[in-house]
Scaffold this motif. Sequence first.
Motif, mmCIF file in Angstrom:
data_model
loop_
_atom_site.group_PDB
_atom_site.id
_atom_site.type_symbol
_atom_site.label_atom_id
_atom_site.label_comp_id
_atom_site.label_asym_id
_atom_site.label_seq_id
_atom_site.Cartn_x
_atom_site.Cartn_y
_atom_site.Cartn_z
ATOM 1 N N VAL A 300 0.835 -1.206 0.000
ATOM 2 C CA VAL A 300 0.000 0.000 0.000
ATOM 3 C C VAL A 300 0.869 1.255 0.000
ATOM 4 O O VAL A 300 0.659 2.186 -0.794
ATOM 5 N N ASN A 343 -2.895 0.719 -6.867
ATOM 6 C CA ASN A 343 -3.332 1.223 -5.560
ATOM 7 C C ASN A 343 -4.744 0.763 -5.233
ATOM 8 O O ASN A 343 -5.011 0.228 -4.153
ATOM 9 N N HIS A 347 -6.025 -1.773 -2.271
ATOM 10 C CA HIS A 347 -6.957 -1.251 -1.265
ATOM 11 C C HIS A 347 -8.189 -2.144 -1.151
ATOM 12 O O HIS A 347 -8.650 -2.458 -0.044
ATOM 13 N N SER A 409 -1.273 5.608 5.096
ATOM 14 C CA SER A 409 -0.938 4.198 4.863
ATOM 15 C C SER A 409 0.249 3.733 5.688
ATOM 16 O O SER A 409 0.363 2.542 6.009
#
Length: 427
Positions: A300, A343, A347, A409
């Motif tokens: 992440v 990304n 997620h 993150s």
Amino acid sequence: MLPTLSGRPLTALQQYAIVTANYWCFTLTDGALRMLVVFHFRSLGYSTLEIAFLFLFYEFFGIITNLCGGWLGARFGLRLTLWTGTLMQVAALLMLVPVADSWPKWWSVAYVMVAQALSGIAKDLNKMSAKSAIKSVVPETPDDHDKGESQLFQWVAILTGSKNALKGVGFFLGGLLLATIGFNAAVGAMAAGLFLAFLLTLVLPGEIGQMKQKPAFRSLFSKSPGINRISLARFFLFGARDVWFVVALPVFLQTTLGWRYWEVGGFMGLWVIGYGLVQGSAPALRRRWGQTAPPGVSAVTFWSGLLTAIPALIAIALWREVGNPGVAVVVGLAAFGVVFAMNSSIHSYMILAYTDAESVSLNVGFYYMANAGGRLLGTVLSGALFLVGGLQACLWSSALLVGLAWLVSTRLPAPPRQAQSRPLAIG
């Protein structure tokens, strides 16, 4: 008795296929409707800020819907929320059929905002249901955590990637329909098609995603640090995308570069299709890069850190007038799409890794509430900042928001099941 196909109970894979098919059809109408609204009202002389306000209720009610929709799914099952979302989108499309150019501007804006509110509620009910259903049908693998998590990552990537690819087709479809049959006929045709997709879901069992113990309303807000932080990172990530993609980019391509409606719709559609293909291929890409374990916290932070630089570099290229501005935007957008897709895919896996099958709709609803909040922030800023500082202002804002996503993150804990296995590598 369970619903059946050909006299046999539905398998987990069949349930997943039906939910996904409905989600695909819904996504086509959602992408097409966005392009139809942007281009139709831009052709009537609306400013970028006025167009952004047309989507204000769409995003605002998405925040509320994701929060309450997760609770409803946990209490009454995901089939009900899927049905409700699909039928509300049909109603929203039918509402737009009588919209006329002769209407006063204030009435058009108010009316379309209400229709978009219904569409926003519908979209997030449908998405929450589809994403939550994956966790409910992926089999548990207590003897091999990595195998189960890798399968979950694969299914999430396929659903989200294919959804975004079809949303790109929807962008192109919206531009094409506007140019051929016009706004009113287009929304009517999409309503009819989506209703047919709704009929597919009538065979789904009612207990998908339903908690055995009915959750109290106060359980809407997550108490898990992992879910709270990945949700906040998602808020900033999607704000960073929409701050330049939703209103500013199509208007820039049309007004500054002189592209025609179908060209803008086609290009943005191809971008989203490519983004979806990368998103769906994320597990395979990670394996090719030597990452065989499911993604973790390091993945992440790596991908969000990499994404931060891209909108800043595009903004610098436009500011310094390096080469053709169209080339800078197109190439930069391609790079942004690839990294953003990685990304987003990671997620989407992480939120399911932090939750369990019993409370999945509650946690996924909370997560997509943050997602909708980011889209709302990005949409409003996209229209406002473009008026003030053009596309460059939107790009600098995008870089700032991605930087905040990266910062959040860095504070993520390891998902519970990953904490039981070996440490995970970057990417």
